[in-house]
Scaffold this active site. Structure first.
Site, PDB file in Angstrom:
ATOM      1  N   SER A   1       0.841  -1.190   0.000  1.00  0.00           N
ATOM      2  CA  SER A   1       0.000   0.000   0.000  1.00  0.00           C
ATOM      3  C   SER A   1       0.885   1.252   0.000  1.00  0.00           C
ATOM      4  O   SER A   1       1.752   1.383  -0.863  1.00  0.00           O
ATOM      5  CB  SER A   1      -0.965  -0.062   1.183  1.00  0.00           C
ATOM      6  OG  SER A   1      -2.006   0.858   1.034  1.00  0.00           O
TER       7      SER A   1
ATOM      8  N   ASP B   1      -8.770  -6.484  -4.591  1.00  0.00           N
ATOM      9  CA  ASP B   1      -7.990  -5.379  -4.035  1.00  0.00           C
ATOM     10  C   ASP B   1      -8.633  -4.019  -4.310  1.00  0.00           C
ATOM     11  O   ASP B   1      -9.347  -3.846  -5.303  1.00  0.00           O
ATOM     12  CB  ASP B   1      -6.589  -5.420  -4.667  1.00  0.00           C
ATOM     13  CG  ASP B   1      -5.548  -4.603  -3.939  1.00  0.00           C
ATOM     14  OD1 ASP B   1      -5.890  -3.892  -2.984  1.00  0.00           O
ATOM     15  OD2 ASP B   1      -4.371  -4.697  -4.349  1.00  0.00           O
TER      16      ASP B   1
ATOM     17  N   HIS C   1      -6.704  -6.192  -0.598  1.00  0.00           N
ATOM     18  CA  HIS C   1      -5.596  -5.269  -0.370  1.00  0.00           C
ATOM     19  C   HIS C   1      -4.545  -5.883   0.551  1.00  0.00           C
ATOM     20  O   HIS C   1      -3.363  -5.598   0.428  1.00  0.00           O
ATOM     21  CB  HIS C   1      -6.144  -3.968   0.225  1.00  0.00           C
ATOM     22  CG  HIS C   1      -5.198  -2.820   0.126  1.00  0.00           C
ATOM     23  ND1 HIS C   1      -4.564  -2.479  -1.055  1.00  0.00           N
ATOM     24  CD2 HIS C   1      -4.766  -1.920   1.054  1.00  0.00           C
ATOM     25  CE1 HIS C   1      -3.792  -1.425  -0.842  1.00  0.00           C
ATOM     26  NE2 HIS C   1      -3.891  -1.073   0.425  1.00  0.00           N
TER      27      HIS C   1
END
EC number: 3.4.11.5
Length: 298
Positions: A103, A244, A271
């Site tokens: 991320s 995601d 994610h």
């Protein structure tokens, strides 16, 4: 604690080393910004089994590290410089240094590679597109999968900037986070601890109040390095996942835009595919590191 020099003073950041392996040193870069290393504790079992040396690490501003309040600190270049200082402190170099970012940590990893790839052996970008505007567009696509009445209520709260309203989280958790952030029925304790410990001041300033896209006034909102990925010659693994918040097709494309890329697809992941598609994710990451280490990466 590792001492860090910044333009506004000297601070300390928390790291924890596992194992000793002069050939493979992996630095884990958590997301947020300003989450914690805790949700990345899932790497411990897998990496220790392989005999990797690796480091859990809380970036400056995060719970286990110093948390200064000067807003000048919260920008990409300063964080990249911090990662370089951590690299030196753990005595890693181009012969053994792997960076794995998830991320926001993926933003940091790509930016680090663009500036310091001469010090890097392998780059792993888990679940992070190379363009914030494209990510925001994809969030619009995903948000439309929510029930219209739910989305309308979410947007109404956002319009009032009433983010502290508990209803905002009540709506996002079952309708968005449970679909696209982590799909495990019960979220792991490590992830819950990380969420509890987030530095929301830094998080909101840089990315916005939630994982539903980014705020237009957030510091990362215009970030886009897609047209610079071709500069990265370090062997790179891009990881995408079916559910995601990041478009898996974009992740695949990024693996082709770098000079030496590989794509790992997690068909059941979101994610945090490191948790909800763990076998595919960990097997792929470990294979990549071993292939780079044994010069069999192609």
């Amino acid at each position: 604690m590792i001492p860090i020099t910044t333009p506004v003073g000297n601070f300390k950041v928390w790291t924890k080393r596992f194992g000793t392996n002069p050939k493979i040193k992996v630095l884990l870069l958590h997301g947020g910004p300003a989450m914690t290393h805790e949700y990345m504790e899932c790497f411990e079992t897998f990496f220790q089994r392989e005999g990797f040396e690796f480091y859990e690490y809380d970036q400056l501003g995060s719970y286990y590290s110093d948390q200064p309040t000067d807003e000048k600190l919260w920008n990409i270049d300063r964080f990249v410089d911090e990662v370089e200082q951590v690299r030196k402190a753990i005595h890693a170099d181009k012969e053994n240094f792997y960076v794995l970012g998830n991320s926001w940590g993926g933003i940091l990893a790509m930016e680090y590679a663009l500036k310091y790839q001469q010090n890097l052996k392998g780059l792993i970008v888990a679940n992070m597109m190379a363009s914030a505007p494209e990510y925001v567009k994809y969030a619009e696509v995903l948000s439309k999968q929510m029930k219209p009445e739910v989305l309308a209520e979410v947007r109404a709260i956002e319009a009032k900037k009433d983010y502290a309203n508990p209803r905002y989280t009540e709506l996002l958790f079952p309708n968005y986070y449970a679909q696209h952030i982590c799909r495990l029925k019960e979220w792991p304790d490590a992830l819950n601890r990380s969420l509890k410990h987030v530095n929301s001041t830094v998080y909101t300033l840089m990315q916005g109040p939630s994982e539903l896209g980014m705020s237009s006034d957030a510091r990362l909102a215009k970030w886009d390095i897609k047209n610079r990925l071709h500069e990265i010659a370090t062997p790179t693994l891009m990881i995408g996942a079916r559910y995601d918040t990041m478009d898996p097709k974009a992740m695949e494309e990024q693996s082709k835009l770098v000079q030496k890329g590989r794509y790992l697809y997690c068909p059941n992941g979101s994610h945090l595919a490191m948790w909800d598609d763990q076998k595919v994710f960990m097997d792929g990451v470990i294979k990549f590191i071993k292939d780079v280490d044994t010069k069999s990466f192609n």
